[in-house]
Write a protein that holds these residues in place. Structure first.
Motif, short mmCIF file in Angstrom:
data_model
loop_
_atom_site.label_atom_id
_atom_site.label_comp_id
_atom_site.label_asym_id
_atom_site.label_seq_id
_atom_site.Cartn_x
_atom_site.Cartn_y
_atom_site.Cartn_z
N PHE A 104 4.92 -6.21 -8.29
CA PHE A 104 4.02 -5.29 -8.99
C PHE A 104 2.61 -5.86 -8.90
N ASP A 160 -5.68 -0.03 -8.83
CA ASP A 160 -4.99 1.25 -8.89
C ASP A 160 -4.10 1.22 -10.14
N GLY A 162 -2.06 3.54 -11.08
CA GLY A 162 -0.94 4.49 -10.93
C GLY A 162 0.41 3.92 -11.30
N GLY A 163 0.57 2.61 -11.20
CA GLY A 163 1.87 2.00 -11.49
C GLY A 163 2.14 1.76 -12.97
P1 ADP Z 1 5.18 7.56 -10.18
O1 ADP Z 1 3.71 7.44 -10.32
O2 ADP Z 1 5.62 8.47 -9.08
O3 ADP Z 1 5.89 7.81 -11.47
P2 ADP Z 1 5.49 4.68 -10.09
O4 ADP Z 1 5.45 4.47 -11.55
O5 ADP Z 1 6.53 3.90 -9.35
O6 ADP Z 1 5.72 6.18 -9.67
O7 ADP Z 1 4.04 4.30 -9.56
C1 ADP Z 1 3.65 4.51 -8.24
C2 ADP Z 1 2.14 4.42 -8.16
O8 ADP Z 1 1.75 3.09 -8.50
C3 ADP Z 1 1.60 4.68 -6.78
O9 ADP Z 1 1.25 6.04 -6.63
C4 ADP Z 1 0.40 3.75 -6.70
O10 ADP Z 1 -0.70 4.38 -7.35
C5 ADP Z 1 0.82 2.58 -7.55
N1 ADP Z 1 1.57 1.53 -6.82
C6 ADP Z 1 2.21 1.61 -5.62
N2 ADP Z 1 2.85 0.48 -5.32
C7 ADP Z 1 2.59 -0.38 -6.35
C8 ADP Z 1 2.98 -1.72 -6.65
N3 ADP Z 1 3.76 -2.41 -5.82
N4 ADP Z 1 2.52 -2.27 -7.80
C9 ADP Z 1 1.73 -1.58 -8.65
N5 ADP Z 1 1.34 -0.30 -8.45
C10 ADP Z 1 1.78 0.29 -7.32
#
Ligand code: ADP
Ligand code: MG
Length: 341
Positions: A104, A160, A162-163
């Motif tokens: 992460f 980012d 998003g995670g």
């Molecule tokens: P969703 O947003 O589809 O619910 P996740 O919670 O798994 O899915 O988050 C994916 C998002 O997190 C991606 O769109 C990107 O913005 C970001 N992301 C992608 N890979 C990682 C990672 N390894 N660690 C942290 N953030 C990530």
């Protein structure tokens, strides 16, 4: 007559839940508040929605005028003030990078750009990928929660959210609901759910979708006072020249995490559920299960696609959330069923 019926509001009466669906965080929030009932349920519902909208503005990195978007564009080496709450959440998220061995990593914007994840997807060449990897992680961005600043340390580096953004928003919404005396609520924010149900109230029945056949239910969960997040790489993954470019990246090697199924994480802390679902998807079912096996309070369920069908493996903490096989009496069917992607 089951407990679930009356308390979940399936029987029309004065304690009918307040419900609303809004577009927020680039997805849909479906919110339902069933207690304390009446006008106060509506007020609590609106407060919870407002809280998710506030977190969207606080943590968003799409709107160019948002505070983190500005910090993400600031000159390299210059500490940029960001809201203290955003700095604290970023520091908390970065703390998970170390605990998950780099699976992460919110400071992975350079990789998001290299793979064109905010456009239609693209395949970087080896040099580009190596360069992007050097712009990811602890050496890419410095977060100072005390000074409430974000400093980009490298060209092309950015954070980012998003995670963990949805998890942060649901944690705040849960605090808001509890502060207003709400004990029963269901929020679904783009597939991550928050369920509140006081002791003695019926749990919520939540369906976990088959990772490849999203209309099919793979497993049912019975949840109370927790959040459940599912991560998988198919839903928003695009394909470039036959190569799958999923939206979850492996920050250790730089490539999109390969498709294998999905992982669902259940935790009392929505932030942890969100972070760990992303991290465990990156780690994959084997290393992920080894990592999560002994977590005492965090339930983890891997749904792995094999040539023989779907294999479900989970840690011990998940057992209390798994629905028992349907009983012969029809009690379980009277509970509302919600879906996780
Ligand atoms: P969703 O947003 O589809 O619910 P996740 O919670 O798994 O899915 O988050 C994916 C998002 O997190 C991606 O769109 C990107 O913005 C970001 N992301 C992608 N890979 C990682 C990672 N390894 N660690 C942290 N953030 C990530
Ligand atoms: Mg996540």
């Amino acid at each position: 007559m089951t407990l679930g019926c009356a308390l979940s509001g399936l029987v029309p009466n004065a304690t009918d839940p307040a419900r609303r669906t809004v577009a927020v965080m680039g997805t849909w929030l479906h919110a339902e508040v069933a207690a304390p009932g009446g006008p106060s349920a509506s007020a609590a519902l609106e407060a919870a929605i407002a809280e998710v909208e506030r977190m969207d503005a606080l943590l968003g990195t799409w709107d160019p005028s948002a505070p983190l978007s500005r910090a993400n564009r600031a000159p390299v080496g210059t500490p940029t003030p960001v809201p203290a709450e955003a700095a604290a959440l970023l520091a908390e998220a970065r703390g998970w990078a170390a605990r998950t061995g780099g699976a992460f990593e919110p400071a992975l914007g350079a990789l998001v750009d290299a793979w064109g994840l905010r456009g239609g997807g693209r395949i970087p060449d080896a040099d580009e990928l190596a360069l992007a990897l050097r712009r990811v992680g602890a050496g890419a961005v410095r977060v100072d929660p005390d000074a409430a600043t974000l400093t980009r340390l490298q060209d092309g580096a950015w954070v980012d959210t998003g995670g963990f953004g949805k998890g942060a928003a649901l944690r705040s919404a849960a605090d808001t609901l509890r502060a207003r005396g709400v004990s029963r609520a269901f929020l679904d924010l783009g597939g991550q759910v928050l369920v509140l149900a006081a002791p003695g109230e019926a749990p919520w029945r939540v369906a976990v979708a088959h990772p490849a056949l999203r209309q099919d239910t793979a497993t049912l969960l019975l949840l109370r006072d927790v959040s459940a997040a599912t991560s998988g790489n198919s839903e928003r993954g695009s394909s470039v020249g036959g190569t799958a470019v999923g939206h979850i990246l492996d920050p250790r090697g730089g490539a999109p995490a390969p498709w294998w199924g999905s992982v669902t994480v259940v935790s009392a802390d929505p932030f942890v559920a969100d972070v760990l679902s992303t991290a465990l998807y990156v780690l994959g079912p084997e290393a992920g299960l080894a990592w999560a096996r002994d977590l005492p309070d965090v339930g983890v369920l891997f749904l792995v696609e094999t040539s023989d069908g779907l294999e479900a493996v989970h840690n011990q903490a998940m057992e209390r959330w798994l629905d028992a096989p349907p009983p012969s009496a029809g009690t379980s069917h009277s509970r509302p069923e919600r879906r996780l992607p």
